[in-house]
Write a protein that holds these residues in place. Structure first.
Motif, PDB file in Angstrom:
ATOM      1  N   GLN A 262       0.840  -1.209   0.000  1.00 11.16           N
ATOM      2  CA  GLN A 262       0.000   0.000   0.000  1.00 11.16           C
ATOM      3  C   GLN A 262       0.874   1.258   0.000  1.00 11.16           C
ATOM      4  O   GLN A 262       0.559   2.248  -0.665  1.00 11.16           O
ATOM      5  N   ALA A 263       1.971   1.198   0.750  1.00 12.60           N
ATOM      6  CA  ALA A 263       2.861   2.364   0.806  1.00 12.60           C
ATOM      7  C   ALA A 263       3.457   2.648  -0.573  1.00 12.60           C
ATOM      8  O   ALA A 263       3.610   3.815  -0.965  1.00 12.60           O
ATOM      9  N   LYS A 264       3.754   1.596  -1.322  1.00 12.58           N
ATOM     10  CA  LYS A 264       4.336   1.799  -2.657  1.00 12.58           C
ATOM     11  C   LYS A 264       3.304   2.437  -3.602  1.00 12.58           C
ATOM     12  O   LYS A 264       3.662   3.232  -4.473  1.00 12.58           O
ATOM     13  N   LEU A 265       2.035   2.079  -3.435  1.00 14.07           N
ATOM     14  CA  LEU A 265       0.986   2.757  -4.211  1.00 14.07           C
ATOM     15  C   LEU A 265       0.929   4.232  -3.827  1.00 14.07           C
ATOM     16  O   LEU A 265       0.859   5.125  -4.673  1.00 14.07           O
ATOM     17  N   LYS A 266       0.981   4.489  -2.528  1.00 13.11           N
ATOM     18  CA  LYS A 266       0.873   5.865  -2.051  1.00 13.11           C
ATOM     19  C   LYS A 266       2.037   6.721  -2.536  1.00 13.11           C
ATOM     20  O   LYS A 266       1.870   7.911  -2.828  1.00 13.11           O
ATOM     21  N   ALA A 267       3.208   6.107  -2.638  1.00 11.10           N
ATOM     22  CA  ALA A 267       4.374   6.859  -3.128  1.00 11.10           C
ATOM     23  C   ALA A 267       4.086   7.392  -4.531  1.00 11.10           C
ATOM     24  O   ALA A 267       4.429   8.536  -4.867  1.00 11.10           O
ATOM     25  N   VAL A 268       3.448   6.578  -5.361  1.00  2.53           N
ATOM     26  CA  VAL A 268       3.125   7.013  -6.730  1.00  2.53           C
ATOM     27  C   VAL A 268       2.001   8.054  -6.715  1.00  2.53           C
ATOM     28  O   VAL A 268       2.074   9.081  -7.394  1.00  2.53           O
ATOM     29  N   TRP A 269       0.969   7.801  -5.918  1.00  2.00           N
ATOM     30  CA  TRP A 269      -0.168   8.746  -5.875  1.00  2.00           C
ATOM     31  C   TRP A 269       0.258  10.117  -5.367  1.00  2.00           C
ATOM     32  O   TRP A 269      -0.408  11.102  -5.635  1.00  2.00           O
ATOM     33  N   GLN A 270       1.350  10.154  -4.632  1.00  2.00           N
ATOM     34  CA  GLN A 270       1.761  11.471  -4.134  1.00  2.00           C
ATOM     35  C   GLN A 270       2.280  12.373  -5.244  1.00  2.00           C
ATOM     36  O   GLN A 270       2.460  13.563  -5.036  1.00  2.00           O
ATOM     37  N   ASN A 271       2.490  11.822  -6.421  1.00  2.84           N
ATOM     38  CA  ASN A 271       2.764  12.686  -7.577  1.00  2.84           C
ATOM     39  C   ASN A 271       1.435  12.957  -8.289  1.00  2.84           C
ATOM     40  O   ASN A 271       0.896  12.077  -8.961  1.00  2.84           O
ATOM     41  N   PRO A 272       0.905  14.169  -8.178  1.00  2.64           N
ATOM     42  CA  PRO A 272      -0.404  14.453  -8.783  1.00  2.64           C
ATOM     43  C   PRO A 272      -0.379  14.419 -10.312  1.00  2.64           C
ATOM     44  O   PRO A 272      -1.428  14.453 -10.955  1.00  2.64           O
ATOM     45  N   GLN A 273       0.814  14.328 -10.908  1.00  3.88           N
ATOM     46  CA  GLN A 273       0.901  14.247 -12.369  1.00  3.88           C
ATOM     47  C   GLN A 273       0.451  12.883 -12.884  1.00  3.88           C
ATOM     48  O   GLN A 273       0.169  12.733 -14.074  1.00  3.88           O
ATOM     49  N   ILE A 274       0.427  11.899 -12.004  1.00  4.49           N
ATOM     50  CA  ILE A 274       0.004  10.552 -12.410  1.00  4.49           C
ATOM     51  C   ILE A 274      -1.493  10.431 -12.170  1.00  4.49           C
ATOM     52  O   ILE A 274      -1.977  10.576 -11.040  1.00  4.49           O
ATOM     53  N   ALA A 275      -2.234  10.158 -13.247  1.00  2.00           N
ATOM     54  CA  ALA A 275      -3.691  10.128 -13.122  1.00  2.00           C
ATOM     55  C   ALA A 275      -4.160   8.875 -12.401  1.00  2.00           C
ATOM     56  O   ALA A 275      -5.060   8.929 -11.564  1.00  2.00           O
ATOM     57  N   SER A 276      -3.551   7.742 -12.723  1.00  2.00           N
ATOM     58  CA  SER A 276      -4.068   6.481 -12.193  1.00  2.00           C
ATOM     59  C   SER A 276      -2.948   5.452 -12.080  1.00  2.00           C
ATOM     60  O   SER A 276      -1.910   5.575 -12.741  1.00  2.00           O
ATOM     61  N   ILE A 277      -3.183   4.470 -11.224  1.00  3.43           N
ATOM     62  CA  ILE A 277      -2.301   3.312 -11.127  1.00  3.43           C
ATOM     63  C   ILE A 277      -3.075   2.110 -11.645  1.00  3.43           C
ATOM     64  O   ILE A 277      -4.210   1.870 -11.219  1.00  3.43           O
ATOM     65  N   CYS A 278      -2.476   1.384 -12.570  1.00  4.91           N
ATOM     66  CA  CYS A 278      -3.098   0.147 -13.033  1.00  4.91           C
ATOM     67  C   CYS A 278      -2.508  -1.006 -12.234  1.00  4.91           C
ATOM     68  O   CYS A 278      -1.296  -1.217 -12.252  1.00  4.91           O
ATOM     69  N   SER A 279      -3.357  -1.718 -11.518  1.00  6.20           N
ATOM     70  CA  SER A 279      -2.880  -2.798 -10.662  1.00  6.20           C
ATOM     71  C   SER A 279      -3.621  -4.086 -10.988  1.00  6.20           C
ATOM     72  O   SER A 279      -4.852  -4.090 -11.099  1.00  6.20           O
ATOM     73  N   GLU A 280      -2.860  -5.141 -11.148  1.00  6.28           N
ATOM     74  CA  GLU A 280      -3.508  -6.431 -11.381  1.00  6.28           C
ATOM     75  C   GLU A 280      -4.042  -6.921 -10.036  1.00  6.28           C
ATOM     76  O   GLU A 280      -3.286  -7.040  -9.071  1.00  6.28           O
ATOM     77  N   MET A 281      -5.330  -7.152  -9.974  1.00  7.52           N
ATOM     78  CA  MET A 281      -5.949  -7.541  -8.700  1.00  7.52           C
ATOM     79  C   MET A 281      -6.791  -8.798  -8.930  1.00  7.52           C
ATOM     80  O   MET A 281      -7.992  -8.725  -9.181  1.00  7.52           O
ATOM     81  N   PRO A 282      -6.143  -9.951  -8.862  1.00 10.71           N
ATOM     82  CA  PRO A 282      -6.844 -11.186  -9.231  1.00 10.71           C
ATOM     83  C   PRO A 282      -7.789 -11.721  -8.175  1.00 10.71           C
ATOM     84  O   PRO A 282      -8.465 -12.722  -8.401  1.00 10.71           O
TER      85      PRO A 282
END
Ligand code: SF4
Length: 401
Positions: A262-282
């Motif tokens: 979850q922290a690794k997702l948050k690290a990316v979301w903290q850059n507002p230039q990134i609209a979305s994270i695509c995550s494989e969630m099986p």
């Protein structure tokens, strides 16, 4: 896309978590960031200059039709309505799973920002693959159509541009772009100069996001109005098991109620230039865990981010950055070193040996044989991460054949 269709409250979310056994993976401590009866809905961000708002968490759909329907339904309920697939995922079954869902819930089609991809980069191939994707997914348009996995902007030419414009005019696609996990910064910079790319999905994570070249590339795309989606955000998962920094990080995240994922997702979301994270969630567990991270409003602290960068630095020789042009130009053969490194990551970090092996076996046999005997010394000297390329290529040939 609006977020008006959720009806799942925090209380129900917690109840479902317990019922699925997902509770131990979730940061319940932090969920009070939501009011008790507030609906659980993933927040949105604008996707470039498309005028579309997309959820910050996208659903990577490598799914089998028989097992995925409830998962897709739940994703919609929580606002995970950016769905990413490809005509090749699960041998076409992933698109069929999406089609089965839309056949049952046609009212959800307009809620979903649907992305699919084709490896064909010429007009005839794109048309053939688009027709098949539309048929499989039981829809008459794709929101964002990607040329799949390009490693140089020269893979897209005037013919591709004409094809994209025609498909848009016909209403068969709304937007066009590409995905890339090789030479990402170069591809992004090139796209920013083209003027006709709407969206890009690229490998982007706490390991790669701070380099000067990646920052420049992302800035250029944002200025050009290109929507950006990050993938491979876990940075290869755990690549070393004896890092003191990793243990310190784990302790900090535990105190905050985050998992490291979850922290690794948050690290990316903290850059507002990134609209979305695509995550494989099986499965539901991962979907819930990622949704919990997305709705949680607690940010990583400056110290958390500093430690993540330190950990990334300490383990950099265990993570391939996909800068293929550097190493591949230094070996005599035709081995796609960066791709083979990625297949190893599928096997070793994701535990998906089948996916890794399926990809690896698509490499022509002649090249697979060749890779055992090539001299990688020059490539290893050039590799900015000092990866043991020769050793890893031989291990890949042994493990994935
Ligand atoms: S092996 Fe090294 S040079 Fe080659 S793609 Fe990976 S990080 Fe880049």
């Amino acid at each position: 896309m609006t977020r008006k269709y959720s009806g799942f409250t925090r209380r129900a979310f917690l109840k479902a978590a317990c019922a699925t056994g997902a509770a131990s993976a979730l940061p319940f401590k932090n969920l009070p960031a939501l009011a008790s009866d507030e609906a659980v809905v993933v927040p949105t961000r604008p996707f470039g200059k498309t005028g579309i708002e997309v959820p910050i968490l996208g659903f990577g759909t490598s799914l089998h039709a028989a097992f995925s329907q409830l998962l897709l339904r739940q994703a919609v309920t929580w606002g995970v309505t950016y769905w990413d697939t490809a005509n090749t995922y699960m041998g076409g079954n992933s698109e069929k799973a999406v089609g089965k869902y839309f056949a049952k819930y046609p009212e959800d089609r307009k809620k979903v920002f649907l992305v699919t991809k084709s490896h064909a980069w010429n007009a005839d191939g794109l048309t053939r693959d688009l027709n098949l994707s539309l048929e499989r997914m039981q829809t008459d348009y794709i929101d964002l159509y990607f040329a799949h996995g390009i490693w140089g902007i020269d893979k897209l030419d005037a013919q591709t541009k004409r094809w994209a414009q025609k498909a848009k005019t016909e209403g068969r696609i709304r937007f066009f772009g590409f995905s890339t996990h090789s030479n990402m910064a170069e591809c992004l910079l090139g796209a920013a100069g083209l003027g006709w790319i709407d969206g890009i999905m690229m490998t982007y994570n706490y390991r790669l996001m701070h380099s000067d070249e990646m920052r420049r590339a992302v800035d250029a795309c944002v200025r050009a109005g290109i929507g950006l989606t990050a993938m491979k955000t876990q940075g290869g998962g755990q690549v070393q098991i004896d890092s003191a920094t990793e243990l310190e990080l784990a302790g900090r995240f535990l105190q905050k109620g985050f998992t490291d994922g979850q922290a690794k997702l948050k690290a990316v979301w903290q850059n507002p230039q990134i609209a979305s994270i695509c995550s494989e969630m099986p499965n539901t567990t991962l979907l819930m865990s990622n949704v919990a991270a997305a709705v949680n409003k607690i940010h990583l602290s400056a110290r958390d981010r500093q430690l993540m960068r330190k950990y990334a630095q300490e383990t950099r020789s265990n993570y391939c950055a996909g800068c293929n042009h550097i190493c591949e130009s230094a070996v005599a053969g035709e081995v796609a070193i960066g791709d083979v490194m990625r297949y190893l990551m599928y096997a070793r970090s994701y535990g998906d040996h089948k996916k890794a092996s399926d990809h690896f076996k698509k490499i022509p046999q002649k090249i697979r044989k060749q890779m055992l005997h090539l001299d990688y010394a020059a490539a290893e000297r050039k590799c900015p991460r000092k990866m043991a390329i020769g050793k890893l290529m031989r291990e890949a040939a042994e493990e994935l054949s």
